[in-house]
Design an enzyme around this catalytic site. Structure first.
Site, PDB file in Angstrom:
ATOM      1  N   GLU A 207       0.766  -1.279  -0.062  1.00 32.96           N
ATOM      2  CA  GLU A 207      -0.084   0.051  -0.170  1.00 32.96           C
ATOM      3  C   GLU A 207       0.791   1.220  -0.164  1.00 32.96           C
ATOM      4  O   GLU A 207       1.796   1.431   0.689  1.00 32.96           O
ATOM      5  CB  GLU A 207      -0.888  -0.030   1.258  1.00 32.96           C
ATOM      6  N   VAL A 239       4.649   0.867  -5.672  1.00 35.31           N
ATOM      7  CA  VAL A 239       4.989  -0.141  -6.614  1.00 35.31           C
ATOM      8  C   VAL A 239       5.556   0.229  -7.933  1.00 35.31           C
ATOM      9  O   VAL A 239       5.159   1.413  -8.476  1.00 35.31           O
ATOM     10  CB  VAL A 239       3.807  -1.226  -6.978  1.00 35.31           C
ATOM     11  N   ARG A 270     -11.690   2.114  -8.281  1.00 33.73           N
ATOM     12  CA  ARG A 270     -12.498   1.722  -9.570  1.00 33.73           C
ATOM     13  C   ARG A 270     -12.771   3.122 -10.036  1.00 33.73           C
ATOM     14  O   ARG A 270     -12.613   4.177  -9.479  1.00 33.73           O
ATOM     15  CB  ARG A 270     -13.704   1.110  -8.855  1.00 33.73           C
ATOM     16  N   HIS A 450     -29.016  -8.217  25.399  1.00 32.19           N
ATOM     17  CA  HIS A 450     -27.551  -8.781  25.955  1.00 32.19           C
ATOM     18  C   HIS A 450     -27.833 -10.277  26.005  1.00 32.19           C
ATOM     19  O   HIS A 450     -29.035 -10.683  26.109  1.00 32.19           O
ATOM     20  CB  HIS A 450     -27.804  -8.329  27.462  1.00 32.19           C
TER      21      HIS A 450
HETATM   22  C1  LIG Z   1     -14.982  -7.046  -5.150  1.00 35.40           C
HETATM   23  C2  LIG Z   1     -16.008  -6.080  -4.546  1.00 35.40           C
HETATM   24  C3  LIG Z   1     -16.506  -6.158  -3.571  1.00 35.40           C
HETATM   25  C4  LIG Z   1     -17.435  -5.424  -3.122  1.00 35.40           C
HETATM   26  N1  LIG Z   1     -18.116  -5.363  -1.968  1.00 35.40           N
HETATM   27  C5  LIG Z   1     -19.050  -4.615  -1.428  1.00 35.40           C
HETATM   28  C6  LIG Z   1     -19.681  -4.698  -0.227  1.00 35.40           C
HETATM   29  O1  LIG Z   1     -19.411  -5.552   0.486  1.00 35.40           O
HETATM   30  N2  LIG Z   1     -20.592  -3.674   0.190  1.00 35.40           N
HETATM   31  C7  LIG Z   1     -20.821  -2.573  -0.534  1.00 35.40           C
HETATM   32  O2  LIG Z   1     -21.631  -1.793  -0.261  1.00 35.40           O
HETATM   33  N3  LIG Z   1     -20.337  -2.346  -1.902  1.00 35.40           N
HETATM   34  C8  LIG Z   1     -19.268  -3.446  -2.421  1.00 35.40           C
HETATM   35  N4  LIG Z   1     -18.831  -3.101  -3.628  1.00 35.40           N
HETATM   36  C9  LIG Z   1     -19.205  -2.254  -4.434  1.00 35.40           C
HETATM   37  C10 LIG Z   1     -20.528  -2.343  -5.220  1.00 35.40           C
HETATM   38  O3  LIG Z   1     -20.326  -3.497  -5.865  1.00 35.40           O
HETATM   39  C11 LIG Z   1     -21.112  -1.060  -5.743  1.00 35.40           C
HETATM   40  O4  LIG Z   1     -20.900   0.208  -5.009  1.00 35.40           O
HETATM   41  C12 LIG Z   1     -22.384  -1.160  -6.525  1.00 35.40           C
HETATM   42  O5  LIG Z   1     -22.180  -2.535  -7.542  1.00 35.40           O
HETATM   43  C13 LIG Z   1     -22.683   0.080  -7.531  1.00 35.40           C
HETATM   44  O6  LIG Z   1     -23.886  -0.160  -7.965  1.00 35.40           O
HETATM   45  P1  LIG Z   1     -24.194   0.513  -9.216  1.00 35.40           P
HETATM   46  O7  LIG Z   1     -25.672   0.209  -9.500  1.00 35.40           O
HETATM   47  O8  LIG Z   1     -24.105   1.915  -9.136  1.00 35.40           O
HETATM   48  O9  LIG Z   1     -23.281  -0.162 -10.446  1.00 35.40           O
HETATM   49  P2  LIG Z   1     -22.966  -1.489 -10.859  1.00 35.40           P
HETATM   50  O10 LIG Z   1     -23.195  -2.559  -9.843  1.00 35.40           O
HETATM   51  O11 LIG Z   1     -21.581  -1.560 -11.363  1.00 35.40           O
HETATM   52  O12 LIG Z   1     -23.856  -1.824 -12.012  1.00 35.40           O
HETATM   53  C14 LIG Z   1     -23.928  -0.998 -13.236  1.00 35.40           C
HETATM   54  C15 LIG Z   1     -24.346  -1.950 -14.297  1.00 35.40           C
HETATM   55  O13 LIG Z   1     -24.452  -1.074 -15.393  1.00 35.40           O
HETATM   56  C16 LIG Z   1     -24.187  -1.927 -16.684  1.00 35.40           C
HETATM   57  N5  LIG Z   1     -24.022  -0.935 -17.697  1.00 35.40           N
HETATM   58  C17 LIG Z   1     -22.810   0.010 -17.695  1.00 35.40           C
HETATM   59  N6  LIG Z   1     -23.025   0.648 -19.114  1.00 35.40           N
HETATM   60  C18 LIG Z   1     -24.179   0.157 -19.541  1.00 35.40           C
HETATM   61  C19 LIG Z   1     -24.742   0.493 -20.746  1.00 35.40           C
HETATM   62  N7  LIG Z   1     -24.287   1.465 -21.642  1.00 35.40           N
HETATM   63  N8  LIG Z   1     -25.964   0.033 -21.092  1.00 35.40           N
HETATM   64  C20 LIG Z   1     -26.368  -0.963 -20.235  1.00 35.40           C
HETATM   65  N9  LIG Z   1     -25.894  -1.385 -19.070  1.00 35.40           N
HETATM   66  C21 LIG Z   1     -24.630  -0.752 -18.944  1.00 35.40           C
HETATM   67  C22 LIG Z   1     -23.084  -2.768 -16.118  1.00 35.40           C
HETATM   68  O14 LIG Z   1     -22.916  -4.166 -16.803  1.00 35.40           O
HETATM   69  C23 LIG Z   1     -23.531  -3.045 -14.776  1.00 35.40           C
HETATM   70  O15 LIG Z   1     -23.912  -4.284 -14.681  1.00 35.40           O
HETATM   71  C24 LIG Z   1     -18.023  -4.286  -4.076  1.00 35.40           C
HETATM   72  C25 LIG Z   1     -17.262  -4.056  -5.262  1.00 35.40           C
HETATM   73  C26 LIG Z   1     -16.365  -5.135  -5.827  1.00 35.40           C
HETATM   74  C27 LIG Z   1     -15.626  -4.897  -6.982  1.00 35.40           C
END
Ligand SMILES: Cc1cc2nc3c(=O)[nH]c(=O)nc-3n(C[C@H](O)[C@H](O)[C@H](O)COP(=O)(O)OP(=O)(O)OC[C@H]3O[C@@H](n4cnc5c(N)ncnc54)[C@H](O)[C@@H]3O)c2cc1C
Length: 464
Positions: A207, A239, A270, A450
């Site tokens: 990190e 890194v 991200r 509790h």
């Molecule tokens: C490994 C990992 C672990 C995580 N763990 C947690 C957790 O424990 N708790 C938590 O709160 N958050 C977690 N997150 C974060 C969480 O996944 C995201 O904050 C959440 O999915 C956001 O939701 P969203 O609807 O904004 O976007 P997304 O879930 O990214 O959905 C967006 C969707 O839009 C679609 N899309 C994009 N462009 C287009 C287009 N032009 N036409 C049609 N479809 C399209 C994509 O295919 C995607 O399916 C994690 C993320 C990762 C990567």
């Protein structure tokens, strides 16, 4: 014509579709990959499913301490993966059922804005269906919820290297690596580090900052690292390059070092998905952090809202849910003229959680944030060992603490931060205290079951 077209079927998109469908609006949801988005398919759900298998393994390993004998203990990675796939498919089908229940039309494909509202003229969206066909649909209102994707930084040796994977790649590897190097000590990096360390990998987290999880209270982050037994942390290290699966970095003191591994996880953050949906053509205001929105999730273009990771404001599934609800309230106001103006997005009481053999969670401001904002605070920490349940149940998680921060003048609760079991389950209570502006005296009057770990919130408040 649709009342609302939603681009993106993740938590932001599908929740908005449900809420609007519930209000009998005609809704089209377009998703290019899988309903459920990142969270359900390659984020929150698969990671927690794998962590749960790892927890079973670790608990079985330590069962002797509790008088339970387990012989010939091992795990089967293939079965763990099948269980993960089953969980994801079950939940994905649940989202699909909800869309049917609320009569939401769903298309699988990529959507892009063709035109925006103009006078009384509807806007249009083109959908490039995954079947190869193309459709066009009109809308009165449009919600962008296209989410985010992993960042691949320009580190020499990172691109096109089969030994370097992102979180999506790591979720479906064929076998557990003997040695794993994780670049990035944020939530995603740390959760994977805990997972593979529990399954026996030798894990090193590299990190650049001086501490993991940047928004964590600085007193608690070292405690959390300590609880992640077996993970080797290299903090303040930059890194420089990757050769095969060897990660070369410069330490804080300037010396060049390397970590040999069998697989490298790139987990440096991200980025919002700002292309592929016609943002530029429509003139939607963007910065490199995301779509610019106001507190009702409106973009600069009338008739277009955005919610979730694409706004870059809070990259969490529950934030996406809440943003979607705020956007829906405003969309309904536009469609029906309802009085939905009170529904605005606030970011000061958004809880976060890190999952694993031990957990960490927090909400509100940290001591450091209060100091830099010049807020005079009262603070108290209690060790997790004050909780009878924590002592009775915990194996690996022998350490932890809970810290409460209150404003010295108003005595309002401003922050709650925890390291230890169940933190992710009870932190919403902390969010409610902050959101509802509870004071120290109000919390003292609450009755908490509790024995629980969340009793510690009351204990810490009494210490104030
Ligand atoms: C490994 C990992 C672990 C995580 N763990 C947690 C957790 O424990 N708790 C938590 O709160 N958050 C977690 N997150 C974060 C969480 O996944 C995201 O904050 C959440 O999915 C956001 O939701 P969203 O609807 O904004 O976007 P997304 O879930 O990214 O959905 C967006 C969707 O839009 C679609 N899309 C994009 N462009 C287009 C287009 N032009 N036409 C049609 N479809 C399209 C994509 O295919 C995607 O399916 C994690 C993320 C990762 C990567």
């Amino acid at each position: 014509m649709y009342d609302t077209i939603i681009i993106g079927g993740g938590p932001g998109g599908y929740l908005a579709a449900e809420r609007l469908g519930h209000q009998k609006k005609k809704v089209l949801l377009v998703e290019s990959v899988h309903l459920g988005g990142t969270c359900l398919n390659v984020g929150c759900i698969p990671t927690k499913t794998l962590l749960n298998s790892a927890k079973h393994y670790v608990h079985a390993k330590e069962a002797g301490k509790f008088g339970v004998n387990v012989k010939d203990l091992s795990f089967d990675w293939e079965k763990i993966q099948s269980w993960k796939t089953k969980v994801v498919e079950t939940l994905r089908s649940g989202v699909s059922q909800q869309m049917k229940r609320f009569k939401v039309d769903v298309r699988e494909g990529r959507a892009e804005i063709l035109s925006t509202l103009s006078g009384t003229k509807a806007g249009t969206v083109r959908v490039h269906l995954n079947t190869g066909l193309v459709e066009e649909h009109e809308y009165s209102t449009l919600l962008i919820s296209t989410g985010s994707l992993p960042v691949l930084p320009p580190i020499p040796g990172a691109r096109d290297n089969p030994l370097v994977v992102d979180s999506t790649g790591l979720l479906s590897i064929a076998s557990v690596p003997k040695r794993l190097a994780v670049i990035g000590g944020g939530v995603i990096g740390v959760e994977f580090a805990g997972l593979f360390s529990a399954l026996g990998s030798e894990v090193t987290v590299i990190e650049m900052m001086d501490e993991i999880i940047p928004f964590m209270d600085k007193e608690q982050a070292p405690l959390f690292r300590k609880a992640l037994k077996g993970v080797n942390f290299k903090l303040g290290c930059k890194v420089e390059k990757i050769e095969g699966a060897a990660v070369h970095y410069t330490t804080k003191s300037g010396s060049a070092e390397k970590t040999e591994s069998d697989l490298v996880l790139m987990a440096v953050g991200r980025r919002p998905v700002l292309t592929g949906w016609g943002a530029e053509a429509a003139g939607v205001g963007l910065t490199n952090k995301g779509v610019t929105v106001d507190d009702r999730m409106r973009t600069n273009i009338p008739g277009i809202w955005a919610a979730g990771d694409v706004t870059g404001r809070s990259l969490l599934a529950h934030s996406a849910y809440r943003m979607a609800e705020v956007a829906v309230a405003d969309i309904l106001h536009k469609l029906d003229g309802e009085d939905a103006l009170q529904n605005t997005m606030r970011y000061d009481a958004v809880p976060w959680a890190v999952y694993g053999m031990t957990e960490a969670a927090g909400v509100g401001i940290t001591e450091q944030a209060a100091d830099s904002a010049g807020i005079h605070i009262l603070k108290a920490s209690v060790p997790m060992s004050f909780s009878g349940r924590f002592i009775a149940e915990n194996t690996l998680q022998g350490i932890g603490s809970l810290k409460v921060i209150a404003d010295a003048a108003s005595r309002r609760i401003l922050g709650i931060h925890a390291v230890g079991a169940y933190s992710s389950e009870f932190i919403w209570g902390g969010a409610a205290l902050i959101e509802q502006e509870f004071r120290i005296e109000d919390v003292k009057q609450l009755i908490v079951p509790h024995p629980t770990v969340c009793e510690l919130i009351r204990d810490a408040v009494w210490e104030l």
